[in-house]
Design a protein around this motif. Sequence first.
Motif, PDB file in Angstrom:
ATOM      1  N   LEU A 114       0.857  -1.182  -0.023  1.00  0.00           N
ATOM      2  CA  LEU A 114       0.090  -0.008   0.181  1.00  0.00           C
ATOM      3  C   LEU A 114       0.975   1.007  -0.146  1.00  0.00           C
ATOM      4  N   ASP A 115       0.334   2.260  -0.513  1.00  0.00           N
ATOM      5  CA  ASP A 115       1.152   3.516  -0.539  1.00  0.00           C
ATOM      6  C   ASP A 115       1.143   4.007   0.977  1.00  0.00           C
ATOM      7  N   ARG A 116       2.186   4.663   1.202  1.00  0.00           N
ATOM      8  CA  ARG A 116       2.275   5.068   2.676  1.00  0.00           C
ATOM      9  C   ARG A 116       1.471   6.323   2.828  1.00  0.00           C
ATOM     10  N   GLY A 117       0.622   6.271   4.132  1.00  0.00           N
ATOM     11  CA  GLY A 117      -0.071   7.581   4.302  1.00  0.00           C
ATOM     12  C   GLY A 117      -1.113   7.070   4.962  1.00  0.00           C
ATOM     13  N   ALA A 118      -2.228   8.223   5.317  1.00  0.00           N
ATOM     14  CA  ALA A 118      -3.691   7.757   5.906  1.00  0.00           C
ATOM     15  C   ALA A 118      -4.596   8.752   5.361  1.00  0.00           C
ATOM     16  N   TRP A 119      -5.841   8.373   5.599  1.00  0.00           N
ATOM     17  CA  TRP A 119      -7.159   9.018   5.277  1.00  0.00           C
ATOM     18  C   TRP A 119      -7.457  10.036   6.353  1.00  0.00           C
ATOM     19  N   ARG A 120      -8.052  11.037   5.871  1.00  0.00           N
ATOM     20  CA  ARG A 120      -8.448  11.984   6.807  1.00  0.00           C
ATOM     21  C   ARG A 120      -9.656  12.648   5.934  1.00  0.00           C
ATOM     22  N   TYR A 121     -10.882  12.869   6.991  1.00  0.00           N
ATOM     23  CA  TYR A 121     -12.044  13.317   6.287  1.00  0.00           C
ATOM     24  C   TYR A 121     -12.094  14.641   6.960  1.00  0.00           C
ATOM     25  N   ASP A 122     -12.605  15.578   5.933  1.00  0.00           N
ATOM     26  CA  ASP A 122     -12.691  16.832   6.356  1.00  0.00           C
ATOM     27  C   ASP A 122     -14.369  17.240   6.068  1.00  0.00           C
ATOM     28  N   SER A 161     -15.361  20.768   3.806  1.00  0.00           N
ATOM     29  CA  SER A 161     -15.101  20.158   2.442  1.00  0.00           C
ATOM     30  C   SER A 161     -15.919  19.130   1.902  1.00  0.00           C
ATOM     31  N   ARG A 162     -16.507  18.300   2.723  1.00  0.00           N
ATOM     32  CA  ARG A 162     -16.932  16.974   2.354  1.00  0.00           C
ATOM     33  C   ARG A 162     -16.124  16.074   1.552  1.00  0.00           C
ATOM     34  N   SER A 163     -14.715  15.971   2.000  1.00  0.00           N
ATOM     35  CA  SER A 163     -13.730  15.084   1.050  1.00  0.00           C
ATOM     36  C   SER A 163     -12.885  14.337   2.280  1.00  0.00           C
ATOM     37  N   ALA A 164     -12.618  13.280   1.465  1.00  0.00           N
ATOM     38  CA  ALA A 164     -11.616  12.261   1.949  1.00  0.00           C
ATOM     39  C   ALA A 164     -10.309  12.471   1.316  1.00  0.00           C
ATOM     40  N   ILE A 165      -9.265  12.796   2.154  1.00  0.00           N
ATOM     41  CA  ILE A 165      -7.852  12.818   1.358  1.00  0.00           C
ATOM     42  C   ILE A 165      -7.079  11.847   2.118  1.00  0.00           C
ATOM     43  N   PHE A 166      -6.094  11.512   0.976  1.00  0.00           N
ATOM     44  CA  PHE A 166      -5.093  10.274   1.299  1.00  0.00           C
ATOM     45  C   PHE A 166      -3.989  11.099   1.129  1.00  0.00           C
ATOM     46  N   ALA A 167      -3.010  11.270   2.382  1.00  0.00           N
ATOM     47  CA  ALA A 167      -1.894  11.986   2.018  1.00  0.00           C
ATOM     48  C   ALA A 167      -0.632  11.277   2.869  1.00  0.00           C
ATOM     49  N   PRO A 168       0.686  11.202   2.341  1.00  0.00           N
ATOM     50  CA  PRO A 168       1.646  10.368   3.110  1.00  0.00           C
ATOM     51  C   PRO A 168       1.918  10.796   4.352  1.00  0.00           C
ATOM     52  N   SER A 169       1.484  12.162   4.792  1.00  0.00           N
ATOM     53  CA  SER A 169       1.713  12.790   6.177  1.00  0.00           C
ATOM     54  C   SER A 169       0.985  13.916   6.271  1.00  0.00           C
ATOM     55  N   ALA A 170       0.764  14.449   7.332  1.00  0.00           N
ATOM     56  CA  ALA A 170       0.042  15.605   7.735  1.00  0.00           C
ATOM     57  C   ALA A 170       0.928  16.729   7.079  1.00  0.00           C
ATOM     58  N   GLY A 171       0.046  17.776   6.458  1.00  0.00           N
ATOM     59  CA  GLY A 171       0.545  18.830   5.741  1.00  0.00           C
ATOM     60  C   GLY A 171       1.294  18.239   4.496  1.00  0.00           C
ATOM     61  N   ALA A 172       1.315  17.038   3.808  1.00  0.00           N
ATOM     62  CA  ALA A 172       1.922  16.782   2.687  1.00  0.00           C
ATOM     63  C   ALA A 172       0.644  16.869   1.546  1.00  0.00           C
ATOM     64  N   ALA A 173       1.143  16.969   0.369  1.00  0.00           N
ATOM     65  CA  ALA A 173       0.319  17.010  -0.802  1.00  0.00           C
ATOM     66  C   ALA A 173      -0.314  15.867  -0.930  1.00  0.00           C
ATOM     67  N   PRO A 174      -1.759  15.809  -0.765  1.00  0.00           N
ATOM     68  CA  PRO A 174      -2.545  14.548  -0.974  1.00  0.00           C
ATOM     69  C   PRO A 174      -2.107  13.677  -2.148  1.00  0.00           C
ATOM     70  N   LEU A 175      -2.303  12.320  -2.254  1.00  0.00           N
ATOM     71  CA  LEU A 175      -1.942  11.542  -3.212  1.00  0.00           C
ATOM     72  C   LEU A 175      -3.341  11.451  -3.997  1.00  0.00           C
ATOM     73  N   LEU A 176      -4.345  11.385  -3.045  1.00  0.00           N
ATOM     74  CA  LEU A 176      -5.702  11.167  -3.838  1.00  0.00           C
ATOM     75  C   LEU A 176      -6.954  12.075  -2.950  1.00  0.00           C
ATOM     76  N   THR A 177      -7.709  12.805  -3.510  1.00  0.00           N
ATOM     77  CA  THR A 177      -8.758  13.459  -2.940  1.00  0.00           C
ATOM     78  C   THR A 177     -10.086  13.035  -3.444  1.00  0.00           C
ATOM     79  N   MET A 178     -10.851  12.732  -2.602  1.00  0.00           N
ATOM     80  CA  MET A 178     -12.374  12.309  -2.967  1.00  0.00           C
ATOM     81  C   MET A 178     -13.276  13.460  -2.222  1.00  0.00           C
ATOM     82  N   ALA A 179     -13.710  14.209  -3.159  1.00  0.00           N
ATOM     83  CA  ALA A 179     -14.471  15.440  -2.794  1.00  0.00           C
ATOM     84  C   ALA A 179     -15.881  15.335  -3.296  1.00  0.00           C
ATOM     85  N   CYS A 180     -17.009  15.743  -2.434  1.00  0.00           N
ATOM     86  CA  CYS A 180     -18.215  15.844  -2.782  1.00  0.00           C
ATOM     87  C   CYS A 180     -18.412  17.174  -3.778  1.00  0.00           C
ATOM     88  N   SER A 181     -18.881  17.064  -5.013  1.00  0.00           N
ATOM     89  CA  SER A 181     -19.100  18.215  -5.905  1.00  0.00           C
ATOM     90  C   SER A 181     -20.410  18.044  -6.559  1.00  0.00           C
TER      91      SER A 181
END
Length: 155
Positions: free
Chosen positions: A47-55, A58-78
């Motif tokens: 698995l890619d290293r990182g963690a999911w965070r829900y916001d 913005s009604r989004s789930a963000i997977f980033a390698p670490s806090a403050g790092a650029a996300p690898l994938l964002t899933m946002a309700c639009s």
Amino acid sequence: MGWRGKTTGLTITAATALLLAGCAAIPKAAAPPPSPAPTQGWDDRALDRGAWRYDAGSRSAIFAPSAGAAPLLTMACSGGAIRLTAALDGTVALRTSAATDQVRFDGGTAIVPSRDIRLDRIAFSRGRFALEAANGRALTLPVQSEIGRVIEDCR
């Protein structure tokens, strides 16, 4: 010699042949050809290293390698869709435990209707899902509750 003598001789000859056939060496089965080297499937990759965070804002789930790092994938309700944002472009294979689908990314963004079966396949995939671009770029991400939450928020 009568007919009985000939029959007895044939019986002894047949019995001897059967006995000798039983003593003959039994050929061993040939060893099977060697198996080709196993290829690593998407579901065997690390698995890619990182963690999911829900916001919630913005009604989004963000997977980033670490806090403050650029996300690898964002899933946002639009609106009535989920906007996927990643460093991917073109037709991308979406691999889940249920199926392999295609998602079209234009400039790093794909729009998937909120009721699209592909989103359910991501949310219910067995532990992971993958996005694979034709240029070899791939993401293999864990499935966690943040994904389902953003999908449900959007429905």
